[in-house]
Design a protein around this motif. Sequence first.
Motif, PDB file in Angstrom:
ATOM      1  N   UNK A   1       0.843  -1.204   0.000  1.00  0.00           N
ATOM      2  CA  UNK A   1       0.000   0.000   0.000  1.00  0.00           C
ATOM      3  C   UNK A   1       0.876   1.251   0.000  1.00  0.00           C
ATOM      4  N   UNK A   2       1.955   1.211   0.789  1.00  0.00           N
ATOM      5  CA  UNK A   2       2.891   2.332   0.816  1.00  0.00           C
ATOM      6  C   UNK A   2       3.515   2.579  -0.546  1.00  0.00           C
ATOM      7  N   UNK A   3       3.889   1.494  -1.227  1.00  0.00           N
ATOM      8  CA  UNK A   3       4.466   1.623  -2.567  1.00  0.00           C
ATOM      9  C   UNK A   3       3.445   2.205  -3.537  1.00  0.00           C
ATOM     10  N   UNK A   4       2.198   1.744  -3.421  1.00  0.00           N
ATOM     11  CA  UNK A   4       1.137   2.283  -4.284  1.00  0.00           C
ATOM     12  C   UNK A   4       0.936   3.776  -4.022  1.00  0.00           C
ATOM     13  N   UNK A   5       0.948   4.158  -2.741  1.00  0.00           N
ATOM     14  CA  UNK A   5       0.786   5.568  -2.372  1.00  0.00           C
ATOM     15  C   UNK A   5       1.883   6.425  -2.998  1.00  0.00           C
TER      16      UNK A   5
END
Length: 242
Positions: free
Chosen positions: A203-207
Amino acid sequence: MSRDKILEEIIEGYRNAIYQRYQYQNIKDHYGLPETITEETVTELRNYFLNYMYPPFNRRAELNEAFESLDNYIKHPQKLVRILLDAVKLILRYGRHLPKILTAGLDALKSFRAASNFENNLVEEAIKNNIVAPYNLATINKLIKLLSRAEIEKFINDSQSLFEILHDKVVIQKIKEIIQYLILVMREKEESYSPSQIIGLEIGLEMLSEGDKLFNQLTKEDQLNLVNLITEIEKDNLDHIF
């Protein structure tokens, strides 16, 4: 009304406040946007806020679990550095700068947690002061005014770190590469890492990737203009409330 229901209503109320605050015409009238920052750009920025920093209540359980798992790494980044010790390619490429780059990436991911903590503080004030729904813009501002200004300014600064990192194209590419590698390592050693820890990094990478995509549409000058604009809008809103 239960605490969870109050939180749900406050999340919706604050999301509506963000939606109103980042209307293109309103911003253009008050801040004199350059022609190169278009209505589409402002809309994408607003959607980024609403999707990643202030997502709807029905997404919060998964996100909270994921970021709670990451909290230990955010507070102790050296634990993630240990995972990278076997990454000869990354060590050769980044050397002694590797921990610093990783820490910058984790700082960027603090923005969601900062927003979540801010909303929970609003819930506490609503309960303590018996302020009930509906939580429209006036009520949300009333709750914000019950918090200390220093606390809110810290929240704004924590959120700002994400956009400052997105503005640094060299650093953001390095952060994305390192997080991608961490996800790969964790997936290969799933017995050592919980699914929520892996999901948290994904999710952090997507953000970061979606924010990078937004900023990539702009010149370096307009990227900086956008970062400064966000700060100005948030500070002006705070001045209006207090």
